[in-house]
Design a protein around this motif. Structure first.
Motif, PDB file in Angstrom:
ATOM      1  N   ALA A   1      -9.984  -9.258  -0.360  1.00 51.10           N
ATOM      2  CA  ALA A   1     -11.249  -8.616  -0.749  1.00 51.10           C
ATOM      3  C   ALA A   1     -11.314  -7.177  -0.240  1.00 51.10           C
ATOM      4  N   VAL A   2     -10.813  -6.959   0.975  1.00 52.75           N
ATOM      5  CA  VAL A   2     -10.816  -5.606   1.548  1.00 52.75           C
ATOM      6  C   VAL A   2      -9.863  -4.708   0.760  1.00 52.75           C
ATOM      7  N   VAL A   3      -8.676  -5.231   0.458  1.00 51.20           N
ATOM      8  CA  VAL A   3      -7.692  -4.445  -0.293  1.00 51.20           C
ATOM      9  C   VAL A   3      -8.203  -4.144  -1.700  1.00 51.20           C
TER      10      VAL A   3
ATOM     11  N   ALA B   1       1.860   4.739   6.545  1.00 53.17           N
ATOM     12  CA  ALA B   1       1.308   3.381   6.544  1.00 53.17           C
ATOM     13  C   ALA B   1       1.185   2.868   5.115  1.00 53.17           C
ATOM     14  N   VAL B   2       1.398   1.561   4.964  1.00 55.13           N
ATOM     15  CA  VAL B   2       1.212   0.883   3.685  1.00 55.13           C
ATOM     16  C   VAL B   2       0.259  -0.277   3.908  1.00 55.13           C
ATOM     17  N   ILE B   3      -0.765  -0.361   3.070  1.00 51.41           N
ATOM     18  CA  ILE B   3      -1.752  -1.436   3.174  1.00 51.41           C
ATOM     19  C   ILE B   3      -1.684  -2.283   1.920  1.00 51.41           C
ATOM     20  N   SER B   4      -1.621  -3.590   2.115  1.00 52.75           N
ATOM     21  CA  SER B   4      -1.625  -4.532   0.995  1.00 52.75           C
ATOM     22  C   SER B   4      -2.155  -5.865   1.501  1.00 52.75           C
ATOM     23  N   SER B   5      -2.439  -6.771   0.578  1.00 51.69           N
ATOM     24  CA  SER B   5      -2.872  -8.101   0.993  1.00 51.69           C
ATOM     25  C   SER B   5      -1.677  -9.010   1.276  1.00 51.69           C
ATOM     26  N   GLN B   6      -0.485  -8.584   0.877  1.00 49.95           N
ATOM     27  CA  GLN B   6       0.748  -9.309   1.184  1.00 49.95           C
ATOM     28  C   GLN B   6       1.906  -8.323   1.140  1.00 49.95           C
ATOM     29  N   ILE B   7       2.728  -8.325   2.192  1.00 49.33           N
ATOM     30  CA  ILE B   7       3.888  -7.442   2.279  1.00 49.33           C
ATOM     31  C   ILE B   7       5.099  -8.309   2.575  1.00 49.33           C
TER      32      ILE B   7
ATOM     33  N   GLY C   1      -0.885  -3.117  -4.489  1.00 42.24           N
ATOM     34  CA  GLY C   1      -1.200  -4.473  -4.903  1.00 42.24           C
ATOM     35  C   GLY C   1      -0.432  -5.507  -4.099  1.00 42.24           C
ATOM     36  N   ARG C   2      -0.785  -6.740  -4.294  1.00 41.19           N
ATOM     37  CA  ARG C   2      -0.242  -7.860  -3.528  1.00 41.19           C
ATOM     38  C   ARG C   2       1.279  -7.989  -3.687  1.00 41.19           C
ATOM     39  N   ASN C   3       1.928  -8.424  -2.606  1.00 45.15           N
ATOM     40  CA  ASN C   3       3.372  -8.683  -2.567  1.00 45.15           C
ATOM     41  C   ASN C   3       4.174  -7.389  -2.685  1.00 45.15           C
ATOM     42  N   PHE C   4       3.821  -6.418  -1.874  1.00 45.99           N
ATOM     43  CA  PHE C   4       4.511  -5.135  -1.874  1.00 45.99           C
ATOM     44  C   PHE C   4       5.836  -5.259  -1.130  1.00 45.99           C
TER      45      PHE C   4
ATOM     46  N   ALA D   1     -14.805  -1.506  11.204  1.00 46.90           N
ATOM     47  CA  ALA D   1     -13.411  -1.593  11.633  1.00 46.90           C
ATOM     48  C   ALA D   1     -12.858  -2.968  11.266  1.00 46.90           C
ATOM     49  N   VAL D   2     -11.728  -2.956  10.568  1.00 46.29           N
ATOM     50  CA  VAL D   2     -11.081  -4.192  10.139  1.00 46.29           C
ATOM     51  C   VAL D   2      -9.793  -4.355  10.931  1.00 46.29           C
TER      52      VAL D   2
END
Length: 205
Positions: free
Chosen positions: A124-126, A97-103, A74-77, A153-154
């Motif tokens: 939206a992608v996350v 790897a870590v994917i989030s909308s905000q890190i 989730g956001r703000n990881f 591909a993003v």
């Protein structure tokens, strides 16, 4: 650290927002500088029930997530206090790897120094990735892309120096050591030019 050029893996999902570094690795486990073995303490307070037994509902305790190398969160990881043990623990857990909308910036910096790739994608992608745990993603570090199951591909941002270090499997210090010959040549040329400089003119009174 080992290089990272590409990564194909299933995802493991933690949809919670504001996952801070004390949740990633509680402060009581920061008494060591040994990286190996820290993975067993990652998310320790979430992985166990009050009686100390593993919580079967927690994603990292589920057999189906074994071997997953990409975390979608989730956001703000990674917010909260700075501790390099956080990426150490995630790496020892098997993640790359870590994917989030905000890190969080400090966590992002610590991760890149240790070979863990932090990827920020549009919300939206996350959200779509969070809703589909266990899907397979393909990450191309050189191209800076994440390929989704449908083939789209993003792109994600990664500065050139961090990309080079990841691809070559070196940290900042290691990168400098690899430039030792070039640095020595530069210093030698500089000393030579300094030696050739004429003495400043003196004027009689």
């Amino acid at each position: 650290m080992s290089g990272l050029t590409s990564l194909v893996s299933r995802t493991v999902v933690l949809p919670e927002r504001n996952i801070d570094t004390d949740q990633i690795i509680p402060a009581r486990f920061l008494t060591t500088t040994e990286r190996r073995g820290l993975g067993q303490y990652a998310f320790s307070d979430w992985r166990r029930l009050p009686d100390g037994t593993p919580d079967p509902a927690f994603p990292f305790n589920q057999a189906g997530n074994a071997g997953a190398r990409i975390l979608v969160a989730g956001r703000n990881f990674g917010c909260g206090s700075s501790r390099e043990h956080a990426p150490w623990a995630l790496l020892d857990l098997g993640l790359r790897a870590v994917i989030s909308s905000q890190i969080a910036d400090i966590f992002r910096s610590n991760s890149l120094k240790n070979g863990l790739l932090p990827i920020v994608l549009e919300q939206a992608v996350v959200d779509d990735l969070l809703a589909r745990p266990g899907i397979e993603l393909a990450i191309d570090v050189a191209a800076g892309t994440v390929t989704l199951p449908g083939g789209a591909a993003v792109a994600f941002e990664l500065d050139a120096f961090a990309r080079t270090c990841l691809l070559e499997g070196v940290d900042q210090f290691g990168y400098l050591l690899r430039q030792a010959d070039a640095i020595s040549a530069f210093e030698a040329a500089r000393r030579h030019l300094t030696y050739l400089q004429p003495e400043p003119a003196t004027h009689a009174c």
